[in-house]
Design an enzyme around this catalytic site. Sequence first.
Site, PDB file in Angstrom:
ATOM      1  N   ASP A  10       0.830  -1.209   0.000  1.00 20.69           N
ATOM      2  CA  ASP A  10       0.000   0.000   0.000  1.00 20.69           C
ATOM      3  C   ASP A  10       0.865   1.261   0.000  1.00 20.69           C
ATOM      4  O   ASP A  10       1.953   1.274   0.580  1.00 20.69           O
ATOM      5  CB  ASP A  10      -0.908  -0.011   1.238  1.00 20.69           C
ATOM      6  CG  ASP A  10      -1.982   1.054   1.164  1.00 20.69           C
ATOM      7  OD1 ASP A  10      -2.339   1.480   0.045  1.00 20.69           O
ATOM      8  OD2 ASP A  10      -2.469   1.482   2.225  1.00 20.69           O
ATOM      9  N   GLY A  11       0.338   2.322  -0.651  1.00 23.14           N
ATOM     10  CA  GLY A  11       1.001   3.619  -0.589  1.00 23.14           C
ATOM     11  C   GLY A  11       1.557   4.125  -1.915  1.00 23.14           C
ATOM     12  O   GLY A  11       2.193   5.176  -1.953  1.00 23.14           O
ATOM     13  N   ASN A  12       1.285   3.409  -3.006  1.00 20.42           N
ATOM     14  CA  ASN A  12       1.792   3.859  -4.312  1.00 20.42           C
ATOM     15  C   ASN A  12       1.279   5.247  -4.675  1.00 20.42           C
ATOM     16  O   ASN A  12       2.024   6.091  -5.188  1.00 20.42           O
ATOM     17  CB  ASN A  12       1.347   2.899  -5.419  1.00 20.42           C
ATOM     18  CG  ASN A  12       2.008   1.545  -5.312  1.00 20.42           C
ATOM     19  OD1 ASN A  12       2.927   1.357  -4.526  1.00 20.42           O
ATOM     20  ND2 ASN A  12       1.521   0.596  -6.097  1.00 20.42           N
ATOM     21  N   TRP A  16       2.786   7.980  -2.488  1.00 22.08           N
ATOM     22  CA  TRP A  16       4.205   8.137  -2.851  1.00 22.08           C
ATOM     23  C   TRP A  16       4.316   9.066  -4.062  1.00 22.08           C
ATOM     24  O   TRP A  16       5.144   9.970  -4.104  1.00 22.08           O
ATOM     25  CB  TRP A  16       4.802   6.762  -3.169  1.00 22.08           C
ATOM     26  CG  TRP A  16       6.257   6.791  -3.570  1.00 22.08           C
ATOM     27  CD1 TRP A  16       7.330   6.701  -2.740  1.00 22.08           C
ATOM     28  CD2 TRP A  16       6.769   6.944  -4.905  1.00 22.08           C
ATOM     29  NE1 TRP A  16       8.486   6.776  -3.480  1.00 22.08           N
ATOM     30  CE2 TRP A  16       8.179   6.934  -4.812  1.00 22.08           C
ATOM     31  CE3 TRP A  16       6.178   7.090  -6.163  1.00 22.08           C
ATOM     32  CZ2 TRP A  16       9.006   7.062  -5.920  1.00 22.08           C
ATOM     33  CZ3 TRP A  16       7.005   7.209  -7.261  1.00 22.08           C
ATOM     34  CH2 TRP A  16       8.402   7.194  -7.135  1.00 22.08           C
ATOM     35  N   ARG A  69      -0.776   9.241  -9.985  1.00 22.02           N
ATOM     36  CA  ARG A  69      -0.846   8.003  -9.192  1.00 22.02           C
ATOM     37  C   ARG A  69      -0.261   6.818  -9.949  1.00 22.02           C
ATOM     38  O   ARG A  69       0.389   5.945  -9.358  1.00 22.02           O
ATOM     39  CB  ARG A  69      -2.298   7.689  -8.818  1.00 22.02           C
ATOM     40  CG  ARG A  69      -2.924   8.639  -7.824  1.00 22.02           C
ATOM     41  CD  ARG A  69      -4.369   8.239  -7.519  1.00 22.02           C
ATOM     42  NE  ARG A  69      -4.447   6.898  -6.962  1.00 22.02           N
ATOM     43  CZ  ARG A  69      -4.253   6.592  -5.675  1.00 22.02           C
ATOM     44  NH1 ARG A  69      -3.999   7.545  -4.803  1.00 22.02           N
ATOM     45  NH2 ARG A  69      -4.334   5.343  -5.266  1.00 22.02           N
ATOM     46  N   GLU A 124     -12.365  -4.488  -3.525  1.00 21.79           N
ATOM     47  CA  GLU A 124     -12.841  -3.123  -3.265  1.00 21.79           C
ATOM     48  C   GLU A 124     -12.124  -2.107  -4.167  1.00 21.79           C
ATOM     49  O   GLU A 124     -12.713  -1.096  -4.546  1.00 21.79           O
ATOM     50  CB  GLU A 124     -12.625  -2.771  -1.789  1.00 21.79           C
ATOM     51  CG  GLU A 124     -13.517  -3.554  -0.826  1.00 21.79           C
ATOM     52  CD  GLU A 124     -13.122  -5.030  -0.663  1.00 21.79           C
ATOM     53  OE1 GLU A 124     -11.954  -5.389  -0.956  1.00 21.79           O
ATOM     54  OE2 GLU A 124     -13.989  -5.835  -0.263  1.00 21.79           O
ATOM     55  N   ASN A 125     -10.886  -2.378  -4.520  1.00 24.73           N
ATOM     56  CA  ASN A 125     -10.137  -1.463  -5.399  1.00 24.73           C
ATOM     57  C   ASN A 125     -10.787  -1.340  -6.774  1.00 24.73           C
ATOM     58  O   ASN A 125     -10.536  -0.374  -7.505  1.00 24.73           O
ATOM     59  CB  ASN A 125      -8.690  -1.928  -5.592  1.00 24.73           C
ATOM     60  CG  ASN A 125      -7.830  -1.816  -4.363  1.00 24.73           C
ATOM     61  OD1 ASN A 125      -6.910  -2.606  -4.158  1.00 24.73           O
ATOM     62  ND2 ASN A 125      -8.100  -0.822  -3.508  1.00 24.73           N
ATOM     63  N   ARG A 136      -4.417  -1.886   9.103  1.00 27.22           N
ATOM     64  CA  ARG A 136      -5.609  -2.715   8.905  1.00 27.22           C
ATOM     65  C   ARG A 136      -5.305  -3.764   7.842  1.00 27.22           C
ATOM     66  O   ARG A 136      -4.309  -3.663   7.125  1.00 27.22           O
ATOM     67  CB  ARG A 136      -6.798  -1.835   8.498  1.00 27.22           C
ATOM     68  CG  ARG A 136      -6.542  -0.942   7.294  1.00 27.22           C
ATOM     69  CD  ARG A 136      -7.779  -0.082   6.971  1.00 27.22           C
ATOM     70  NE  ARG A 136      -7.526   0.858   5.906  1.00 27.22           N
ATOM     71  CZ  ARG A 136      -7.424   2.190   6.057  1.00 27.22           C
ATOM     72  NH1 ARG A 136      -7.554   2.730   7.251  1.00 27.22           N
ATOM     73  NH2 ARG A 136      -7.189   2.958   5.012  1.00 27.22           N
ATOM     74  N   SER A 162      -7.625  -4.666   5.395  1.00 25.23           N
ATOM     75  CA  SER A 162      -8.288  -4.353   4.127  1.00 25.23           C
ATOM     76  C   SER A 162      -8.706  -5.602   3.341  1.00 25.23           C
ATOM     77  O   SER A 162      -8.516  -5.678   2.133  1.00 25.23           O
ATOM     78  CB  SER A 162      -7.406  -3.440   3.264  1.00 25.23           C
ATOM     79  OG  SER A 162      -7.152  -2.221   3.945  1.00 25.23           O
ATOM     80  N   GLU A 198       2.064 -13.243  12.304  1.00 27.80           N
ATOM     81  CA  GLU A 198       2.681 -12.071  12.936  1.00 27.80           C
ATOM     82  C   GLU A 198       2.508 -10.858  12.021  1.00 27.80           C
ATOM     83  O   GLU A 198       2.669 -10.974  10.803  1.00 27.80           O
ATOM     84  CB  GLU A 198       4.179 -12.320  13.170  1.00 27.80           C
ATOM     85  CG  GLU A 198       4.487 -13.440  14.147  1.00 27.80           C
ATOM     86  CD  GLU A 198       4.028 -13.119  15.563  1.00 27.80           C
ATOM     87  OE1 GLU A 198       4.066 -11.944  15.971  1.00 27.80           O
ATOM     88  OE2 GLU A 198       3.624 -14.067  16.271  1.00 27.80           O
TER      89      GLU A 198
HETATM   90  C1  IPE Z   1      -5.111  -2.481   0.284  1.00 35.75           C
HETATM   91  O1  IPE Z   1      -4.886  -1.138  -0.003  1.00 35.75           O
HETATM   92  C2  IPE Z   1      -5.160  -3.279  -0.964  1.00 35.75           C
HETATM   93  C3  IPE Z   1      -3.906  -3.412  -1.673  1.00 35.75           C
HETATM   94  C4  IPE Z   1      -2.757  -2.963  -1.297  1.00 35.75           C
HETATM   95  C5  IPE Z   1      -3.983  -4.130  -2.909  1.00 35.75           C
HETATM   96  P1  IPE Z   1      -6.067  -0.074  -0.082  1.00 35.75           P
HETATM   97  O2  IPE Z   1      -5.439   1.221  -0.379  1.00 35.75           O
HETATM   98  O3  IPE Z   1      -7.121  -0.539  -0.993  1.00 35.75           O
HETATM   99  O4  IPE Z   1      -6.638  -0.134   1.407  1.00 35.75           O
HETATM  100  P2  IPE Z   1      -7.619   0.872   2.137  1.00 35.75           P
HETATM  101  O5  IPE Z   1      -8.648   1.306   1.158  1.00 35.75           O
HETATM  102  O6  IPE Z   1      -6.796   2.026   2.583  1.00 35.75           O
HETATM  103  O7  IPE Z   1      -8.142   0.081   3.289  1.00 35.75           O
HETATM  104  C1  IPE Z   2      -1.232   0.544  -4.075  1.00 34.66           C
HETATM  105  O1  IPE Z   2      -1.462   1.538  -3.159  1.00 34.66           O
HETATM  106  C2  IPE Z   2      -2.032  -0.675  -3.922  1.00 34.66           C
HETATM  107  C3  IPE Z   2      -3.264  -0.699  -4.731  1.00 34.66           C
HETATM  108  C4  IPE Z   2      -4.433  -0.678  -4.153  1.00 34.66           C
HETATM  109  C5  IPE Z   2      -3.189  -0.832  -6.183  1.00 34.66           C
HETATM  110  P1  IPE Z   2      -2.621   2.608  -3.307  1.00 34.66           P
HETATM  111  O2  IPE Z   2      -2.993   2.795  -4.711  1.00 34.66           O
HETATM  112  O3  IPE Z   2      -3.733   2.228  -2.379  1.00 34.66           O
HETATM  113  O4  IPE Z   2      -1.887   3.903  -2.767  1.00 34.66           O
HETATM  114  P2  IPE Z   2      -2.428   4.959  -1.738  1.00 34.66           P
HETATM  115  O5  IPE Z   2      -2.902   4.191  -0.522  1.00 34.66           O
HETATM  116  O6  IPE Z   2      -3.530   5.666  -2.409  1.00 34.66           O
HETATM  117  O7  IPE Z   2      -1.257   5.801  -1.430  1.00 34.66           O
HETATM  118 MG    MG Z   3      -4.035   2.569  -0.390  1.00 32.88          MG
END
Ligand code: IPE
Ligand code: IPE
Ligand code: MG
Length: 226
Positions: free
Chosen positions: A13-15, A18, A26, A60-61, A180, A182, A193
Site C-alpha cells: 500500500d502507498g503507491n 508516494w 498516481r 474493493e479497489n 488494517r 483491508s 505475525e
Molecule cells: C489495500 O490497499 C489493498 C492493496 C494494497 C492491494 P487499499 O489502499 O485498498 O486499502 P484501504 O482502502 O486504505 O483500506
Molecule cells: C497501491 O497503493 C495498492 C493498490 C491498491 C493498487 P494505493 O494505490 O492504495 O496507494 P495509496 O494508498 O492511495 O497511497
Molecule cells: Mg491505499
Amino acid sequence: MGELPRHIAVIMDGNGRWAKKRLLPRNAGHREGLKRMISLSEHAFGRGIEYVTLFALSTENLARPQEELGALFALFRKYFTENLERLKAKGIRLKVIGDERLLPGDIWALARSGEEETAGGKSGMLVLAIGYGGRQDILAAVNAAVRGGKEVTGEEFSALLSTGGIPFPDLLIRTGKEKRLSNFLLYECAYTELYFSDKMFPAFTNADLDRALESYAKRDRRYGKI
Ligand code: IPE
Ligand code: IPE
Ligand code: MG
C-alpha cells in the site's frame, strides 16, 4: 538471527501517496511499485523464504476510476509477459489468486499461462492476489463445502480457499502507514505475525524487508499456549 518466516504476505500500500508527494500521477506510483515488487520478492526468495504472497488489487479497489484501473491492468499484463523468464530462471512458481469475474479475461489468460510456464519451479512460490477479497474467498469456500454435501474439517476447508495447499503466512507486512487488513487473507492470517511500516510501498527497500524479518525473528509465537 533467529527463525526465518517460511511464508511472507505483503499488502503493498502507498503507491498513490508516494506519487502525490512527488507531484506525479498516481499511475507513476504504481509503476514504481511494480519495480519494487519484483526486487523485493527476489530479495525474499534470495533470503530463503519459500512463499511470497503479494496483495496487488482488492475486490474493493475495483471501484476506483477506470483510468487508474486501466493503468493497473496494463502493469499486470506487463508483469505476466515480461517477468516469466526471471521467475523461471530462479525456479519460482507463479500462482495468481482472485475473482476471475472481476478483471478482463485476457489478464487471467496471461496469469494462467504464466502459472503453467513456471509450474516446474522448485525454489519458491510467488502468489499474486488481484481482484482478491478475503471475505469473498471464504464465502466461495463455504459454498463449495455446502455443495459437497457434508461437513468439512479445518484442513478440508483450507484446501477450498484460493490459497489451498499453501501454508498460512508466518509474517504479514503492510506498508503505507495504515494499520488494517483491508480484506486480505482473513482466514489464513489468524495466527500470522503482523508488521506495519510507515513507508509507502515504492520506498520500502530490501533493507526494510530485512528489518521486518529481524523483528519476526524476535517474536514469540505462542499460539495461545504459555
Ligand atoms: C489495500 O490497499 C489493498 C492493496 C494494497 C492491494 P487499499 O489502499 O485498498 O486499502 P484501504 O482502502 O486504505 O483500506
Ligand atoms: C497501491 O497503493 C495498492 C493498490 C491498491 C493498487 P494505493 O494505490 O492504495 O496507494 P495509496 O494508498 O492511495 O497511497
Ligand atoms: Mg491505499
